[in-house]
Motif scaffolding. Structure first.
Motif, mmCIF file in Angstrom:
data_model
loop_
_atom_site.group_PDB
_atom_site.id
_atom_site.type_symbol
_atom_site.label_atom_id
_atom_site.label_comp_id
_atom_site.label_asym_id
_atom_site.label_seq_id
_atom_site.Cartn_x
_atom_site.Cartn_y
_atom_site.Cartn_z
ATOM 1 N N VAL A 101 0.830 -1.210 0.000
ATOM 2 C CA VAL A 101 0.000 0.000 0.000
ATOM 3 C C VAL A 101 0.863 1.258 0.000
ATOM 4 C CG1 VAL A 101 -1.751 1.297 1.284
ATOM 5 C CG2 VAL A 101 -1.886 -1.196 1.166
ATOM 6 N N LEU A 102 1.945 1.239 0.772
ATOM 7 C CA LEU A 102 2.820 2.404 0.900
ATOM 8 C C LEU A 102 3.630 2.661 -0.370
ATOM 9 C CD1 LEU A 102 4.205 4.570 2.721
ATOM 10 C CD2 LEU A 102 5.821 2.780 3.405
ATOM 11 N N SER A 103 4.019 1.594 -1.072
ATOM 12 C CA SER A 103 5.000 1.723 -2.159
ATOM 13 C C SER A 103 4.603 2.678 -3.289
ATOM 14 C CB SER A 103 5.353 0.337 -2.715
ATOM 15 O OG SER A 103 4.207 -0.357 -3.138
ATOM 16 N N PRO A 104 3.364 2.644 -3.831
ATOM 17 C CA PRO A 104 3.068 3.574 -4.923
ATOM 18 C C PRO A 104 3.088 5.030 -4.492
ATOM 19 C CG PRO A 104 1.089 2.401 -4.267
ATOM 20 C CD PRO A 104 2.231 1.747 -3.564
ATOM 21 N N VAL A 105 2.629 5.307 -3.263
ATOM 22 C CA VAL A 105 2.626 6.694 -2.767
ATOM 23 C C VAL A 105 4.053 7.165 -2.534
ATOM 24 C CG1 VAL A 105 1.796 8.238 -0.961
ATOM 25 C CG2 VAL A 105 0.372 6.310 -1.705
ATOM 26 N N LEU A 106 4.861 6.335 -1.859
ATOM 27 C CA LEU A 106 6.244 6.711 -1.569
ATOM 28 C C LEU A 106 7.060 6.834 -2.849
ATOM 29 C CD1 LEU A 106 8.401 7.269 0.549
ATOM 30 C CD2 LEU A 106 8.829 4.810 0.684
ATOM 31 N N GLY A 107 6.879 5.886 -3.774
ATOM 32 C CA GLY A 107 7.606 5.946 -5.040
ATOM 33 C C GLY A 107 7.290 7.213 -5.820
ATOM 34 N N SER A 108 6.005 7.576 -5.873
ATOM 35 C CA SER A 108 5.589 8.795 -6.583
ATOM 36 C C SER A 108 6.143 10.040 -5.907
ATOM 37 C CB SER A 108 4.055 8.874 -6.642
ATOM 38 O OG SER A 108 3.519 7.766 -7.322
ATOM 39 N N ALA A 109 6.131 10.064 -4.574
ATOM 40 C CA ALA A 109 6.628 11.230 -3.835
ATOM 41 C C ALA A 109 8.127 11.407 -4.035
ATOM 42 C CB ALA A 109 6.297 11.075 -2.350
ATOM 43 N N LEU A 110 8.881 10.318 -3.966
ATOM 44 C CA LEU A 110 10.333 10.403 -4.153
ATOM 45 C C LEU A 110 10.680 10.858 -5.569
ATOM 46 C CD1 LEU A 110 11.491 7.168 -2.277
ATOM 47 C CD2 LEU A 110 11.854 9.523 -1.539
ATOM 48 N N ALA A 111 9.907 10.380 -6.550
ATOM 49 C CA ALA A 111 10.184 10.738 -7.940
ATOM 50 C C ALA A 111 9.945 12.214 -8.218
ATOM 51 C CB ALA A 111 9.324 9.888 -8.880
ATOM 52 N N LEU A 112 9.133 12.872 -7.392
ATOM 53 C CA LEU A 112 8.927 14.307 -7.550
ATOM 54 C C LEU A 112 10.201 15.088 -7.225
ATOM 55 C CD1 LEU A 112 5.385 14.828 -5.957
ATOM 56 C CD2 LEU A 112 5.983 14.876 -8.390
ATOM 57 N N VAL A 113 11.046 14.518 -6.374
ATOM 58 C CA VAL A 113 12.327 15.153 -6.022
ATOM 59 C C VAL A 113 13.356 14.875 -7.116
ATOM 60 C CG1 VAL A 113 14.134 15.344 -4.280
ATOM 61 C CG2 VAL A 113 11.781 14.862 -3.582
ATOM 62 N N LEU A 114 13.612 13.603 -7.369
ATOM 63 C CA LEU A 114 14.476 13.153 -8.456
ATOM 64 C C LEU A 114 13.872 11.880 -9.030
ATOM 65 C CD1 LEU A 114 18.057 13.536 -6.898
ATOM 66 C CD2 LEU A 114 17.139 14.869 -8.802
ATOM 67 N N TRP A 115 13.794 11.761 -10.342
ATOM 68 C CA TRP A 115 13.079 10.638 -10.937
ATOM 69 C C TRP A 115 13.674 9.287 -10.540
ATOM 70 C CZ3 TRP A 115 15.223 6.984 -14.134
ATOM 71 C CH2 TRP A 115 16.453 7.288 -14.725
ATOM 72 N N PHE A 116 14.984 9.248 -10.264
ATOM 73 C CA PHE A 116 15.633 7.974 -9.939
ATOM 74 C C PHE A 116 15.768 7.751 -8.436
ATOM 75 C CE2 PHE A 116 18.966 11.159 -10.660
ATOM 76 C CZ PHE A 116 19.695 11.080 -9.477
ATOM 77 N N LEU A 117 15.205 8.650 -7.622
ATOM 78 C CA LEU A 117 15.360 8.527 -6.169
ATOM 79 C C LEU A 117 14.781 7.211 -5.606
ATOM 80 C CD1 LEU A 117 16.723 10.124 -3.962
ATOM 81 C CD2 LEU A 117 14.546 11.283 -3.492
ATOM 82 N N PRO A 118 13.654 6.697 -6.148
ATOM 83 C CA PRO A 118 13.177 5.397 -5.651
ATOM 84 C C PRO A 118 14.194 4.269 -5.839
ATOM 85 C CG PRO A 118 11.425 6.497 -6.834
ATOM 86 C CD PRO A 118 12.669 7.311 -7.060
ATOM 87 N N LEU A 119 15.029 4.356 -6.854
ATOM 88 C CA LEU A 119 16.116 3.381 -7.029
ATOM 89 C C LEU A 119 17.223 3.617 -6.008
ATOM 90 C CD1 LEU A 119 16.562 3.331 -10.924
ATOM 91 C CD2 LEU A 119 15.808 1.395 -9.533
ATOM 92 N N ALA A 120 17.515 4.889 -5.771
ATOM 93 C CA ALA A 120 18.690 5.242 -4.975
ATOM 94 C C ALA A 120 18.504 5.024 -3.478
ATOM 95 C CB ALA A 120 19.067 6.710 -5.242
ATOM 96 N N VAL A 121 17.247 5.029 -2.983
ATOM 97 C CA VAL A 121 17.050 4.899 -1.536
ATOM 98 C C VAL A 121 17.094 3.442 -1.065
ATOM 99 C CG1 VAL A 121 15.651 6.987 -1.418
ATOM 100 C CG2 VAL A 121 14.525 4.775 -1.684
ATOM 101 N N ILE A 122 17.025 2.493 -1.994
ATOM 102 C CA ILE A 122 16.979 1.081 -1.616
ATOM 103 C C ILE A 122 18.210 0.650 -0.817
ATOM 104 C CG2 ILE A 122 16.946 -1.286 -2.531
ATOM 105 C CD1 ILE A 122 15.088 -0.176 -4.770
ATOM 106 N N PRO A 123 19.445 1.050 -1.205
ATOM 107 C CA PRO A 123 20.603 0.662 -0.381
ATOM 108 C C PRO A 123 20.506 1.168 1.051
ATOM 109 C CG PRO A 123 21.330 1.479 -2.510
ATOM 110 C CD PRO A 123 19.869 1.764 -2.418
ATOM 111 N N LEU A 124 20.002 2.374 1.248
ATOM 112 C CA LEU A 124 19.900 2.953 2.592
ATOM 113 C C LEU A 124 18.961 2.137 3.475
ATOM 114 C CD1 LEU A 124 20.436 5.171 4.671
ATOM 115 C CD2 LEU A 124 18.591 6.501 3.610
#
Length: 418
Positions: free
Chosen positions: A162-185
């Protein structure tokens, strides 16, 4: 009071163990589902086709299919906690590769390296979430405690959906690749939680052994698995097939919905993420309710599964027959589909848990997880090819759900006493 204190402390420790383990399905879900709402953005930024875009999801799931049974075997040999930590580390490495490629490389070369990173992530995912389920079984002796703990793990998994589409969309508003980049953290945070809070229940199983008869042990493992499948295959194969097809439908219609919301309705960003979360909330709510109601009653598990498959078939068939260009009509049908899936998946999990002995449960769970990942891999791939023939895509989904209904009705035969 002095005798009760150690018991209370033990239960508190178990809660910390479970809280740490619950971060794993959450992260594994985010690592995949968080990308679904931003796939159209990635397609534009990387200048790739629909098929190439779907591979970003498919390659992650496809490699997991092969690696999950191997990870299950290795966890039996070298300890579940050790394999989980290694798996999470590999997920972090894959995320780092994909994130840096999206940030630093040009579109064409970046896409290839992103796929490489997703491939590595898939290998790590195979050694993480599927191993959590048998580890929870190892941690508790009481059936009710096992059931409650698995419920907490499944709740974390569905909350991630449930959280993933909202969080993914929100992160992409900052930088389009941010959903990829936060996974290591987030993977590193989970690694630390597992290392410091999860204690392996049997240290003798966790210690690696340099056994000269390793090949013989592996052949014995394969032989015992084959015997088990030959004995129970009449219903286990059906559950594997249903799990595969249900995940195929789920990830297929999520890919379709993500694409059509942007291309037809011109809805992007967080609003799109919230709309995608509606069918996923249907899965989450009904999964929670089903898990509470079915208990250990196998007949009830079958009934819930069959009802869910009827709802899923009807919703997908309606999408194929009726003009679904009305947004809220489409979303409503997707919610019904999600609710149907929410009835099916916990029932399948419970049937395997109750129908397989504890010592064999890890192997069968790994095979079942692999079957489900086949569906995850195929869903976006097939949907991307059939986007321009959406009515036939929904007929395919409806036919798949109908096949699942037939399998559930005629091959799963719990005894009346159960």
């Amino acid at each position: 009071m002095q005798e009760g204190a150690p018991i209370v402390k033990h239960k508190q420790k178990k809660k910390l163990d479970l809280a740490a383990l619950s971060t794993i399905p959450l992260i594994m879900t985010l690592a995949n589902s968080m990308l679904i709402p931003i796939l159209p953005i990635m397609q534009r930024e990387l200048k790739i086709s629909d098929l190439q875009t779907s591979l970003i999801i498919t390659v992650y799931a496809a490699v997991s299919i092969v690696c999950i049974p191997l990870a299950g075997y290795l966890s039996d040999r070298f300890g579940r906690k050790r394999i989980i930590v290694i798996g999470l580390a590999v997920v972090a490495l894959g995320g780092l590769i994909s994130g840096l490629a999206a940030w630093l490389m040009d579109a064409h070369g970046g896409y290839d390296v992103i796929l490489l990173g997703r491939f590595v992530q898939g290998i790590g995912a195979a050694g993480a979430f599927p191993i959590v389920l048998p580890l929870v079984g190892d941690m508790f002796d009481d059936k009710e405690e096992v059931s409650s703990a698995l419920g907490m793990i499944e709740t974390s998994n569905t909350f991630g959906k449930v959280l993933s589409p909202v969080l993914g969309s929100a992160l992409a508003l900052v930088l389009w690749f941010l959903p990829l980049a936060v996974i290591p953290l987030i993977a590193v945070l989970s690694i630390l939680a597992v290392i410091f809070f999860v204690k392996s229940p049997d240290t003798s199983k966790s210690a690696p052994t340099l056994d000269p008869n390793t090949n013989k042990r592996f052949r014995t493992f394969v032989h015992h698995t084959a015997v088990l499948l030959s004995q129970k295959g009449h219903w286990l194969y059906a559950i594997f097939a249903i799990g595969c097809l249900v995940m195929f439908i789920m990830f297929g219609f999520l890919y379709y919905l993500s694409s059509v919301l942007e291309q037809h309705y011109h809805i992007e960003g967080i609003k799109k993420g919230l709309l995608l979360a509606i069918p996923l909330s249907g899965i989450c709510i009904l999964s929670f309710i089903t898990g509470k109601i079915v208990g250990e009653n196998k007949l009830r598990m079958k009934v819930f599964g069959v009802i869910g498959l009827i709802a899923l078939t009807a919703a997908m068939l309606t999408c194929g027959i009726v003009n679904t260009k009305s947004l809220w009509f489409l979303i409503s049908l997707m919610f019904i589909s999600g609710a149907g899936i929410g009835l099916v998946l916990p029932s399948l999990d419970a049937l395997i848990t109750e129908g397989i002995e504890k010592k064999q449960r890890g192997t069968i769970t790994s095979l079942y997880s692999s079957a489900r990942f086949i569906g995850v891999a195929l869903g976006p791939l097939i949907a991307s090819v059939m986007l321009k023939s959406e009515e036939w895509l929904f007929y395919l989904f409806a036919g798949s759900a109908l096949l699942c209904f037939i399998l559930a009705l005629f091959t799963i035969k719990p005894k009346k006493s159960e």
